[in-house]
Design a protein around this motif. Structure first.
Motif: not given
Length: 241
Positions: A37, A40, A43-44, A54-55, A57
């Motif tokens: 996880p 995310t 990517a952020a 973007t990501a 999971v």
């Protein structure tokens, strides 16, 4: 911002993070995929630096998750220029102590998942697209890693076979890293790690950026006449006694 789109698996940390940073810096719009996880957050962080990232999971051993990646790429980008199959695991043991489940799990993540994802994304590849598979110098053989060696040498075979099947539309190559500075290598006893580094002709351990630059080269138009090849990035360890 370039309109080149790259899908990168195992993009949450380590080598995947180094590859993501370099591809983003070179103008790729990125889709990072990882079952961790933390992808995310990765990517952020890249998005905060002004990159389009973007990501997802996803567990790429699951058919429904493969479909989610394909559908996300189609919906968000419409086409794909680069696929980097980087995700991988190890479950090391001597063969006599290795379970069938551990052997199969490594093959599933390291070899079958790249095959499934590459096939699923195939219709989205633009002419001139590139697939880069992250194999390993261990494909040549490593003690206590029969499952890992089988998966990474199989990935090389997959690379060469697919390069023929998909030419001239899509180039398919592999990078084979040697010993790289990572959480795994830093967890080794100091004397063991030092002994391994002593066997590297270049005289040092590899850095994630060393591998990322090789991946970025094979993904780029600079490698437009390169397909079906394996680039060993191991400081010469692949030819050392």
């Amino acid at each position: 911002m370039s309109d080149r789109v790259a899908v990168l698996t195992g993009g949450a940390r380590g080598l995947g993070l180094a590859i993501a940073r370099l591809l983003a810096a070179r103008g790729h719009r990125l889709l990072l995929v990882d079952r961790d996880p933390g992808v995310t957050g990765t990517a952020a962080g890249l998005a905060e630096s002004g990159h389009e990232v973007t990501a997802l999971v996803a567990d790429l051993t699951r058919a429904d998750d493969i479909a989610r990646v394909r559908d996300h790429a189609a919906r968000s980008f419409g086409a794909v220029d680069v696929l980097v199959n980087n995700a991988g695991i190890t479950r090391d043991a001597r063969l006599a102590k290795m379970s069938t489940d551990d052997f199969a799990a490594v093959l599933d993540v390291n070899l079958l998942a790249p095959m499934r994802l590459t096939e699923a994304l195939g219709p989205l590849f633009r002419d001139g697209a590139a697939v880069v598979n992250v194999s390993s110098r261990a494909a040549l053989g490593n003690f206590g890693q029969t499952n890992y060696v089988a998966s990474k040498s199989g990935l090389i075979g997959f690379t060469r076979g697919l390069a023929l099947a998909w030419a001239p539309k899509v180039r398919v190559n592999a990078v084979a890293p040697g010993l790289v500075d990572s959480a795994m290598s830093r967890a080794m006893p100091e004397d063991v790690l030092s002994g391994l580094v002593d066997r590297i002709p270049a005289g040092r351990i590899g850095e994630p950026d060393d591998i990322a630059r090789a991946v970025a080269f094979l993904a780029s138009d600079d490698a437009s006449y390169v397909t079906g090849q394996v680039l060993f990035v191991c400081g010469g360890r692949s030819v050392a006694p």
